[in-house]
Design a protein around this motif. Structure first.
Motif, PDB file in Angstrom:
ATOM      1  N   SER A 377       0.893  -1.193   0.103  1.00 27.46           N
ATOM      2  CA  SER A 377      -0.038   0.021   0.002  1.00 27.46           C
ATOM      3  C   SER A 377       1.028   1.178  -0.151  1.00 27.46           C
ATOM      4  CB  SER A 377      -0.767   0.005   1.179  1.00 27.46           C
ATOM      5  OG  SER A 377      -0.050   0.205   2.388  1.00 27.46           O
ATOM      6  N   THR A 378       0.549   2.347  -0.734  1.00 27.66           N
ATOM      7  CA  THR A 378       1.238   3.651  -0.617  1.00 27.66           C
ATOM      8  C   THR A 378       1.217   4.232   0.673  1.00 27.66           C
ATOM      9  OG1 THR A 378       0.105   3.807  -2.735  1.00 27.66           O
ATOM     10  CG2 THR A 378       1.202   5.776  -1.662  1.00 27.66           C
ATOM     11  N   ILE A 379       0.408   4.014   1.716  1.00 25.89           N
ATOM     12  CA  ILE A 379       0.492   4.513   2.862  1.00 25.89           C
ATOM     13  C   ILE A 379       1.645   4.011   3.865  1.00 25.89           C
ATOM     14  CG2 ILE A 379      -1.421   3.118   4.107  1.00 25.89           C
ATOM     15  CD1 ILE A 379      -0.863   6.984   4.389  1.00 25.89           C
ATOM     16  N   TYR A 380       1.932   2.675   3.551  1.00 27.29           N
ATOM     17  CA  TYR A 380       2.662   1.910   4.155  1.00 27.29           C
ATOM     18  C   TYR A 380       4.152   2.236   3.821  1.00 27.29           C
ATOM     19  CZ  TYR A 380       5.322  -2.340   6.235  1.00 27.29           C
ATOM     20  OH  TYR A 380       5.984  -3.152   7.020  1.00 27.29           O
ATOM     21  N   THR A 381       4.160   2.565   2.681  1.00 31.82           N
ATOM     22  CA  THR A 381       5.450   3.052   1.856  1.00 31.82           C
ATOM     23  C   THR A 381       5.730   4.517   2.305  1.00 31.82           C
ATOM     24  OG1 THR A 381       4.943   1.728  -0.052  1.00 31.82           O
ATOM     25  CG2 THR A 381       6.538   3.462  -0.358  1.00 31.82           C
ATOM     26  N   ALA A 382       4.757   5.228   2.632  1.00 36.86           N
ATOM     27  CA  ALA A 382       4.750   6.428   3.104  1.00 36.86           C
ATOM     28  C   ALA A 382       5.542   6.516   4.460  1.00 36.86           C
ATOM     29  CB  ALA A 382       3.531   7.461   2.966  1.00 36.86           C
ATOM     30  N   GLY A 383       4.894   5.847   5.243  1.00 40.17           N
ATOM     31  CA  GLY A 383       5.615   5.673   6.642  1.00 40.17           C
ATOM     32  C   GLY A 383       7.068   5.155   6.609  1.00 40.17           C
ATOM     33  N   ALA A 384       7.494   4.057   5.896  1.00 44.61           N
ATOM     34  CA  ALA A 384       8.537   3.767   5.590  1.00 44.61           C
ATOM     35  C   ALA A 384       9.755   4.617   5.285  1.00 44.61           C
ATOM     36  CB  ALA A 384       8.695   2.512   4.679  1.00 44.61           C
ATOM     37  N   ASN A 385       9.137   5.592   4.348  1.00 48.72           N
ATOM     38  CA  ASN A 385       9.955   6.586   3.800  1.00 48.72           C
ATOM     39  C   ASN A 385      10.111   7.844   4.915  1.00 48.72           C
ATOM     40  OD1 ASN A 385      10.530   5.375   1.288  1.00 48.72           O
ATOM     41  ND2 ASN A 385       8.604   6.756   0.287  1.00 48.72           N
ATOM     42  N   ASP A 386       9.142   7.853   5.769  1.00 53.20           N
ATOM     43  CA  ASP A 386       9.149   9.250   6.822  1.00 53.20           C
ATOM     44  C   ASP A 386       9.796   8.748   8.159  1.00 53.20           C
ATOM     45  OD1 ASP A 386       7.595  10.628   4.968  1.00 53.20           O
ATOM     46  OD2 ASP A 386       5.730  10.474   6.038  1.00 53.20           O
ATOM     47  N   ARG A 387      10.054   7.356   8.362  1.00 48.81           N
ATOM     48  CA  ARG A 387      10.325   7.124   9.532  1.00 48.81           C
ATOM     49  C   ARG A 387      11.542   7.756  10.384  1.00 48.81           C
ATOM     50  NH1 ARG A 387      12.521   0.887   9.952  1.00 48.81           N
ATOM     51  NH2 ARG A 387      12.912   1.478  12.114  1.00 48.81           N
ATOM     52  N   ASN A 388      12.676   8.077   9.584  1.00 47.20           N
ATOM     53  CA  ASN A 388      13.864   8.685  10.187  1.00 47.20           C
ATOM     54  C   ASN A 388      13.418  10.070  10.983  1.00 47.20           C
ATOM     55  OD1 ASN A 388      15.188   6.442   9.587  1.00 47.20           O
ATOM     56  ND2 ASN A 388      15.999   7.133   7.661  1.00 47.20           N
ATOM     57  N   GLN A 389      12.442  10.644  10.454  1.00 49.85           N
ATOM     58  CA  GLN A 389      12.344  11.941  11.148  1.00 49.85           C
ATOM     59  C   GLN A 389      11.567  12.005  12.356  1.00 49.85           C
ATOM     60  OE1 GLN A 389       9.077  14.275   8.805  1.00 49.85           O
ATOM     61  NE2 GLN A 389       9.292  12.447   7.459  1.00 49.85           N
ATOM     62  N   PHE A 390      11.050  10.926  12.828  1.00 49.47           N
ATOM     63  CA  PHE A 390      10.385  10.946  13.887  1.00 49.47           C
ATOM     64  C   PHE A 390      10.727  10.674  15.437  1.00 49.47           C
ATOM     65  CE2 PHE A 390       7.163   9.466  10.341  1.00 49.47           C
ATOM     66  CZ  PHE A 390       6.489  10.736  10.247  1.00 49.47           C
ATOM     67  N   VAL A 391      12.026  10.303  15.406  1.00 50.25           N
ATOM     68  CA  VAL A 391      12.772   9.913  16.650  1.00 50.25           C
ATOM     69  C   VAL A 391      13.830  11.006  17.008  1.00 50.25           C
ATOM     70  CG1 VAL A 391      14.271   8.233  17.751  1.00 50.25           C
ATOM     71  CG2 VAL A 391      12.698   7.279  16.168  1.00 50.25           C
ATOM     72  N   GLU A 392      13.661  11.501  18.147  1.00 50.91           N
ATOM     73  CA  GLU A 392      14.246  12.892  18.707  1.00 50.91           C
ATOM     74  C   GLU A 392      14.952  12.385  19.973  1.00 50.91           C
ATOM     75  OE1 GLU A 392      11.654  15.859  18.851  1.00 50.91           O
ATOM     76  OE2 GLU A 392      11.416  16.026  16.610  1.00 50.91           O
ATOM     77  N   ASN A 393      16.286  12.309  20.128  1.00 54.92           N
ATOM     78  CA  ASN A 393      16.953  12.147  21.405  1.00 54.92           C
ATOM     79  C   ASN A 393      16.236  10.582  21.822  1.00 54.92           C
ATOM     80  OD1 ASN A 393      18.620  14.261  21.231  1.00 54.92           O
ATOM     81  ND2 ASN A 393      16.875  15.419  22.134  1.00 54.92           N
ATOM     82  N   GLY A 394      16.135  10.049  20.862  1.00 50.67           N
ATOM     83  CA  GLY A 394      15.535   8.408  21.537  1.00 50.67           C
ATOM     84  C   GLY A 394      14.155   8.356  21.791  1.00 50.67           C
TER      85      GLY A 394
END
Length: 528
Positions: A377-394
């Motif tokens: 699904s496109t939304i799953y791919t979007a989550g995979a592409n976005d994942r690196n921006q959501f973690v801040e200091n662990g």
């Protein structure tokens, strides 16, 4: 030093074990009462261990034969003569290896002579059983483990018929005091597997059996007995009841899962706490890390679950509908797939309604369905592409996840109708979330809130929890009730911040994210 064990039978002198003394005493009472019964539970539910402990409990008063069909081939069941010969030889082997007490020399010799005969039909086997039992000073109990191995063979069903005939005449012809069969499938399902589809399916020869209603789940107090045993040797300083309760919350007392979580803490997490970002492995954070490992590993329980979903597509569909669409199924034991799901241990009744048996099965199924359906699904791919921006200091930035989800969902599905949104909106958020937390965190759904209007997702990520209420918009008043319910959840989880995701069908809706301060709590509300 003892170890935790999840393969085969557990032994008190070798393994850390839950104290099930009360349960064994209950089962012994059934034996004392002369009951014939089957212990049918899902894979790795402690059946073999239960039989082992029961044998020790019984053998001072009974002659106990404990055999297993595990490892037997088709050759052993292909016809009556092969089966009777195999059965008698298995009985005699237990004597020869010193596994049976109270069998005199004459009785041993008699049984040996029977094994040397080449042709014994079921009539002769019945006479053999009566003569042998008559020669003994104590009543005879027969325990058979792994009866599923016999599930495809008429010879075993005929053997059950023999046991039934002996049972009905036991006042005049000696026979077994009690017979206990252990396996996953109940006897009705054994009959089902070998009957022609056009034949009557529920005429089982095991209708003499007493229902086995004794719970084999581990309650928190029972789990605590195992942890206390461990603590006496290791002195970790753990809060025993708190850890026992948390393990129960995830597993609902499924024996394999309980022991596996403890094993993972002891053998993998303990001694490497710093690598997991925790101080003490035997803590709430340690349990959550063990759960994460359990959910990501391949083991016989989960491998078997995947096979069953493939074998029974109707079962898969039922579980899928319960999880993703909040469909409510009544508990109707006469329904074939309800019966199968309960037999495998995947569901249980909550009053008159079905629910998933525990959080572990639920999350594993979510992960499986998300991978199978969501990976393309496109939304799953979007989550995979976005994942690196959501973690801040662990730490996971859940507010940013909601903001980005709104953008993607609006772009991809904003023009679809209300029916589409209601059916798939919440599912697509989970598709988006899965690749973001995969490998580091997990989520599960609070079963009591999984319905058409509201679903609460609990995300575990590196020892922190995030509560997200997902709901369909039904007006301001309903929204305020949702806020109150979310505040109650935050109190129960001892959290100061919660999240709400609303799927609004109003064409004039205002899409976006806002922050609300309600008392000492903060709620991040997102509308899509």
């Amino acid at each position: 030093m003892k170890k935790f064990n999840v393969t085969g039978a557990c032994y008190p002198e070798k393994h850390y074990m839950v104290d099930i003394t009360d349960r064994i005493c209950e089962i012994k009472q059934m034996v004392d009462d002369g009951c014939y019964f089957a212990i049918n539970r899902g894979r790795q539910y402690g059946k073999t261990t239960t039989l082992s402990l029961l044998k020790k409990k019984l053998e001072s008063e009974y002659v106990v034969f404990s055999i297993s069909f595990e490892g037997l081939s088709e050759e052993n069941f292909k016809n009556t003569l092969k089966f009777t010969q195999t059965f008698l030889r298995m009985l005699y082997d237990t004597i020869e290896y010193g596994e049976v007490l109270h069998v005199g020399v004459a009785a041993q010799q008699f049984l040996k002579e029977q094994t040397e005969k080449r042709e014994i039909d079921f009539y002769e086997l019945g006479n053999c059983i009566s003569k042998f039992c008559k020669m003994l000073d104590k009543p005879v109990v027969l325990l058979i483990d792994e009866v599923d191995q016999a599930s495809n063979y008429e010879s075993f069903v005929d053997f059950l018929g023999l046991l039934r005939a002996k049972f009905l005449k036991r006042d005049t012809r000696p026979t077994f005091q009690s017979v206990i069969l252990a396996g996953v499938y109940d006897i009705t399902n054994l009959k089902l597997k070998i009957r022609n589809e056009n034949e009557h399916q529920y005429n089982s020869p095991w209708n003499i059996a007493t229902a086995f209603t004794i719970s084999m789940d581990f309650e928190p107090q029972q789990i605590a007995t195992m942890l206390s045993d461990y603590e006496q040797e290791h002195h970790t300083g753990m809060d025993i009841m708190s850890i026992a309760q948390l393990i129960y919350d995830y597993t609902s007392g499924y024996p394999f899962m309980v022991s596996r979580i403890c094993m993972l803490i002891d053998e993998i997490i303990k001694g490497h706490e710093a690598e997991y970002g925790i101080v003490n492995a035997w803590s709430q954070e340690g349990v959550k890390e063990a759960v994460k490992i359990l959910l990501s590993e391949s083991n016989t329980l989960f491998d078997d679950m995947r096979k069953k979903l493939h074998e029974f597509p109707e079962l898969r569909n039922m579980l899928y509908e319960m999880l993703y669409n909040g469909k409510s199924y009544p508990y109707v034991i006469d329904d074939k797939y309800v019966d199968i799901a309960e037999m495998f241990g995947y569901i249980r009744s909550n009053g008159n309604v079905l629910k998933l048996a525990n959080r572990i099965f639920e999350t594993r199924l979510y992960n499986l369905f998300a991978f199978e359906e969501g990976k393309n699904s496109t939304i799953y791919t979007a989550g995979a592409n976005d994942r690196n921006q959501f973690v801040e200091n662990g730490h996971l930035n859940m507010q940013l996840i909601l903001e980005r989800f709104i953008v993607h969902f609006t772009d991809l599905y904003g023009d679809n109708d209300e029916k589409f949104l209601e059916n798939v909106g919440r599912k697509y958020f989970l598709f988006y979330l899965k690749p973001i937390i995969n490998g580091t965190g997990n989520y599960y759904i609070e079963a009591q809130t999984r319905n058409e209007r509201r679903t609460d997702v609990i995300v575990d990520y590196r020892g922190e929890q995030y509560v997200i209420e997902m709901k369909i918009w039904h007006g301001d008043e309903y929204n305020h009730r949702g806020e109150k319910q979310l505040l109650d959840y935050l109190d129960s989880y001892h959290l100061d911040k919660g999240y709400m995701l609303s799927f609004n069908f109003n064409k004039k809706k205002k899409v976006g994210v806002k922050e609300l301060q309600i008392g000492d709590k903060v709620i991040i509300e997102a509308v899509v």
